[in-house]
Write a protein that holds these residues in place. Sequence first.
Motif, mmCIF file in Angstrom:
data_model
loop_
_atom_site.group_PDB
_atom_site.id
_atom_site.type_symbol
_atom_site.label_atom_id
_atom_site.label_comp_id
_atom_site.label_asym_id
_atom_site.label_seq_id
_atom_site.Cartn_x
_atom_site.Cartn_y
_atom_site.Cartn_z
ATOM 1 N N TYR A 288 0.841 -1.183 0.000
ATOM 2 C CA TYR A 288 0.000 0.000 0.000
ATOM 3 C C TYR A 288 0.882 1.240 0.000
ATOM 4 N N VAL A 289 0.428 2.288 -0.668
ATOM 5 C CA VAL A 289 1.113 3.579 -0.616
ATOM 6 C C VAL A 289 0.071 4.670 -0.420
ATOM 7 N N SER A 290 0.510 5.749 0.155
ATOM 8 C CA SER A 290 -0.360 6.896 0.352
ATOM 9 C C SER A 290 -0.641 7.535 -0.999
ATOM 10 N N GLU A 291 -1.901 7.818 -1.253
ATOM 11 C CA GLU A 291 -2.288 8.495 -2.497
ATOM 12 C C GLU A 291 -2.188 9.994 -2.262
ATOM 13 N N GLU A 292 -1.454 10.682 -3.123
ATOM 14 C CA GLU A 292 -1.214 12.113 -2.943
ATOM 15 C C GLU A 292 -2.123 12.991 -3.800
ATOM 16 N N ASP A 293 -2.695 12.443 -4.864
ATOM 17 C CA ASP A 293 -3.489 13.236 -5.789
ATOM 18 C C ASP A 293 -4.864 13.539 -5.192
ATOM 19 N N GLU A 294 -5.123 14.812 -4.943
ATOM 20 C CA GLU A 294 -6.364 15.232 -4.292
ATOM 21 C C GLU A 294 -7.601 14.856 -5.108
ATOM 22 N N GLU A 295 -7.520 14.992 -6.424
ATOM 23 C CA GLU A 295 -8.658 14.644 -7.284
ATOM 24 C C GLU A 295 -8.991 13.159 -7.163
#
Length: 90
Positions: free
Chosen positions: A59-66
């Motif tokens: 798992y990785v943190s999703e950075e894209d706000e959209e």
Amino acid sequence: MENSSNADRYITFTDDSGKEVQFEFLDLINYEDEGYVVLLPSDSDGTVVILKVTGEEGYVSEEDEETLRAVFGLFKKAHPELKFEEKADW
């Protein structure tokens, strides 16, 4: 006796400082051919965490706000039984 299906709803991650943090698994959302898990930290004020699934148990943190907004929108649609409060500081 603990119900095994209930126990399967929890996952533990180790943070950067070595502290274990427990999360309740709320849902797996598919968005644009990618999987995202929606998790509720055990010490949460109700704020969920959305992580992108990168492989088997990755798992990785999703950075894209959209993307985060879209995934959360799909999560809300999938769970009309839950009450959501919109925060101004998305």
